[in-house]
Design a protein around this motif. Sequence first.
Motif, PDB file in Angstrom:
ATOM      1  N   ARG A 249      35.422  38.628 -19.166  1.00  7.87           N
ATOM      2  CA  ARG A 249      35.429  38.403 -17.723  1.00  7.87           C
ATOM      3  C   ARG A 249      34.478  37.282 -17.306  1.00  7.87           C
ATOM      4  N   LEU A 250      33.436  37.030 -18.103  1.00  7.00           N
ATOM      5  CA  LEU A 250      32.421  36.035 -17.720  1.00  7.00           C
ATOM      6  C   LEU A 250      32.450  34.787 -18.601  1.00  7.00           C
ATOM      7  N   CYS A 251      33.446  34.653 -19.453  1.00  5.46           N
ATOM      8  CA  CYS A 251      33.450  33.519 -20.382  1.00  5.46           C
ATOM      9  C   CYS A 251      33.691  32.188 -19.680  1.00  5.46           C
ATOM     10  N   LEU A 252      34.235  32.206 -18.469  1.00  8.65           N
ATOM     11  CA  LEU A 252      34.509  30.960 -17.746  1.00  8.65           C
ATOM     12  C   LEU A 252      33.344  30.516 -16.867  1.00  8.65           C
ATOM     13  N   VAL A 253      32.228  31.250 -16.903  1.00 10.19           N
ATOM     14  CA  VAL A 253      31.078  30.878 -16.067  1.00 10.19           C
ATOM     15  C   VAL A 253      30.562  29.480 -16.411  1.00 10.19           C
ATOM     16  N   PRO A 254      30.294  29.148 -17.688  1.00 13.04           N
ATOM     17  CA  PRO A 254      29.814  27.782 -17.970  1.00 13.04           C
ATOM     18  C   PRO A 254      30.793  26.704 -17.542  1.00 13.04           C
ATOM     19  N   THR A 255      32.092  26.956 -17.707  1.00 13.65           N
ATOM     20  CA  THR A 255      33.091  25.967 -17.303  1.00 13.65           C
ATOM     21  C   THR A 255      33.076  25.758 -15.793  1.00 13.65           C
ATOM     22  N   ALA A 256      32.974  26.854 -15.039  1.00 11.91           N
ATOM     23  CA  ALA A 256      32.908  26.727 -13.580  1.00 11.91           C
ATOM     24  C   ALA A 256      31.621  26.036 -13.137  1.00 11.91           C
ATOM     25  N   ILE A 257      30.518  26.284 -13.837  1.00 10.54           N
ATOM     26  CA  ILE A 257      29.249  25.624 -13.500  1.00 10.54           C
ATOM     27  C   ILE A 257      29.373  24.111 -13.646  1.00 10.54           C
ATOM     28  N   VAL A 258      30.047  23.660 -14.697  1.00  9.52           N
ATOM     29  CA  VAL A 258      30.112  22.227 -14.982  1.00  9.52           C
ATOM     30  C   VAL A 258      31.228  21.552 -14.192  1.00  9.52           C
ATOM     31  N   ILE A 259      32.448  22.103 -14.265  1.00 10.02           N
ATOM     32  CA  ILE A 259      33.597  21.426 -13.668  1.00 10.02           C
ATOM     33  C   ILE A 259      33.582  21.530 -12.142  1.00 10.02           C
ATOM     34  N   GLU A 260      33.313  22.730 -11.617  1.00 11.84           N
ATOM     35  CA  GLU A 260      33.304  22.913 -10.169  1.00 11.84           C
ATOM     36  C   GLU A 260      31.922  22.762  -9.559  1.00 11.84           C
ATOM     37  N   ARG A 261      30.905  22.569 -10.412  1.00  8.07           N
ATOM     38  CA  ARG A 261      29.542  22.329  -9.965  1.00  8.07           C
ATOM     39  C   ARG A 261      29.043  23.449  -9.052  1.00  8.07           C
ATOM     40  N   LEU A 262      29.267  24.682  -9.487  1.00  3.73           N
ATOM     41  CA  LEU A 262      28.872  25.856  -8.734  1.00  3.73           C
ATOM     42  C   LEU A 262      27.521  26.367  -9.200  1.00  3.73           C
ATOM     43  N   PRO A 263      26.738  26.998  -8.324  1.00  4.78           N
ATOM     44  CA  PRO A 263      25.537  27.703  -8.791  1.00  4.78           C
ATOM     45  C   PRO A 263      25.930  28.935  -9.605  1.00  4.78           C
ATOM     46  N   ILE A 264      24.936  29.530 -10.263  1.00  2.00           N
ATOM     47  CA  ILE A 264      25.226  30.593 -11.223  1.00  2.00           C
ATOM     48  C   ILE A 264      25.929  31.770 -10.564  1.00  2.00           C
ATOM     49  N   ARG A 265      25.439  32.210  -9.395  1.00  3.41           N
ATOM     50  CA  ARG A 265      26.021  33.388  -8.763  1.00  3.41           C
ATOM     51  C   ARG A 265      27.489  33.141  -8.400  1.00  3.41           C
ATOM     52  N   GLN A 266      27.801  31.994  -7.813  1.00  2.15           N
ATOM     53  CA  GLN A 266      29.188  31.700  -7.451  1.00  2.15           C
ATOM     54  C   GLN A 266      30.052  31.491  -8.687  1.00  2.15           C
ATOM     55  N   ALA A 267      29.464  30.933  -9.750  1.00  6.01           N
ATOM     56  CA  ALA A 267      30.223  30.748 -10.990  1.00  6.01           C
ATOM     57  C   ALA A 267      30.586  32.087 -11.617  1.00  6.01           C
ATOM     58  N   VAL A 268      29.691  33.068 -11.532  1.00  6.22           N
ATOM     59  CA  VAL A 268      29.997  34.408 -12.041  1.00  6.22           C
ATOM     60  C   VAL A 268      31.164  35.009 -11.266  1.00  6.22           C
ATOM     61  N   SER A 269      31.110  34.909  -9.930  1.00  8.76           N
ATOM     62  CA  SER A 269      32.199  35.420  -9.102  1.00  8.76           C
ATOM     63  C   SER A 269      33.505  34.680  -9.374  1.00  8.76           C
ATOM     64  N   ARG A 270      33.411  33.386  -9.599  1.00  5.74           N
ATOM     65  CA  ARG A 270      34.606  32.573  -9.869  1.00  5.74           C
ATOM     66  C   ARG A 270      35.256  32.976 -11.187  1.00  5.74           C
ATOM     67  N   SER A 271      34.472  33.141 -12.233  1.00  4.37           N
ATOM     68  CA  SER A 271      35.008  33.563 -13.526  1.00  4.37           C
ATOM     69  C   SER A 271      35.634  34.952 -13.425  1.00  4.37           C
ATOM     70  N   TRP A 272      34.975  35.835 -12.697  1.00  2.00           N
ATOM     71  CA  TRP A 272      35.480  37.201 -12.552  1.00  2.00           C
ATOM     72  C   TRP A 272      36.846  37.205 -11.857  1.00  2.00           C
ATOM     73  N   SER A 273      36.997  36.392 -10.808  1.00  2.95           N
ATOM     74  CA  SER A 273      38.258  36.366 -10.061  1.00  2.95           C
ATOM     75  C   SER A 273      39.363  35.661 -10.844  1.00  2.95           C
ATOM     76  N   LEU A 274      39.021  34.610 -11.585  1.00  3.60           N
ATOM     77  CA  LEU A 274      40.047  33.881 -12.327  1.00  3.60           C
ATOM     78  C   LEU A 274      40.639  34.713 -13.455  1.00  3.60           C
ATOM     79  N   THR A 275      39.835  35.540 -14.102  1.00  5.05           N
ATOM     80  CA  THR A 275      40.322  36.315 -15.246  1.00  5.05           C
ATOM     81  C   THR A 275      41.075  37.578 -14.837  1.00  5.05           C
TER      82      THR A 275
END
Length: 405
Positions: A249-275
């Motif tokens: 569920r959280l494996c996309l956090v680093p990708t969201a941090i880099v590609i979408e330039r999100l902070p950690i908290r939003q990147a966690v939520s983004r990875s959770w919703s995408l998966t």
Amino acid sequence: MTDNTSWQAPGGSPQGPEVTPPPSPFTPPAAPTPVAPPPVAPMGGVPSGSPTPPPGWAPPPKPGLIPLRPLTLGTILGASFQVLRRNPRPMFGFSLLVTGAVSIISVLIVGLFAFWGVSRISSASGADSEAIVAGSIATILLGSLIPIVLSIAAVAVLQGVIVLEVARGTLGEKHTLAGLLRAARGRIWALIGWALLATLVVSLAVTIVVVAIVLLVTFGGPAGIGVSVGLGLLAGLGFAVLGAWLWTRLCLVPTAIVIERLPIRQAVSRSWSLTIGYFWKTLGIQLLVAVIISVVSQVVSIPLSIVMSFVSVLINPQGDVDASIGVIVVIYALTLLLSVVISAISAVIQSATTALIYIDIRMRKEGLDLELARFVEARQAGDDSVPDPYLVRPSAPAPAPPAYT
């Protein structure tokens, strides 16, 4: 080119106006249009029917690493390995440099701390010997944490560079290592922070279970030993299941941090919703890639170990101690070199796989393939005003894209 495929945007509504990217050097040539035979007139001279209309389908554009459409398993696997040879200098070269430097520094740090601690323990005597031994062991353990932190930070930086290479390679771009590092600026510390946070949480959970087992064994007597064994088995099974679930569920956090330039908290939520809805696909692909890499590593390393053992016997048949030490050092150096090369390749392939899964899920959920095609079309037409397609959200305006060189 007309896109008459049956794919629909998220939510089930058909796509808007059909957009046709112009031809590019990366686009495969369209299949020739079959020519319908002329209508055959019957005896009365009236044509028997109208000509068959030519098919309107054409393959999706492929400006770079992958075609701009939702990806299949074969496409993801092929593109993950293709990243290495498509741009080898910033991929394999940088990965080998980072992995090798971390391995050498780790060996030196652990060796120095171990040598210093063993020297103090061997020279300890008298009433302070127990305190010296305890302090030396604690120093060795603390010293071993330095390579771990260094390795986490290095892997985070490497992952950021690989993710950017995959994202820009999808658009047909090929950047230098300096350009990728410049584009990742501002995201490196967020990557390192996420990696350290995840490691800290896992270490804390394992420490709590280990301390509980030790207390049960120490103060619980025979019953405590039985309870500790059961607790250890349950904890191991629970960690395996919970770890696989959270990792997926959280494996996309680093990708969201880099590609979408999100902070950690939003990147966690983004990875959770995408998966959501793609859990088993994400887990299965990453496990398959890990198994492939492990099998290839074993196929390469086991024969080398057998050959090196025979070579050591041939070089030193008499079992001379000094010669044996030299052979052991050479074998260890070659083994370390092979391990570094395999680790460098594995880091690139696994990070590229995660980035491709992220792109595929966004294509299926958010129509990212349309944004990518629109960006490629505008760039080929000389229009630089189109925002970065990875920063475009269906319900949010796109921030300013980072500069790439």
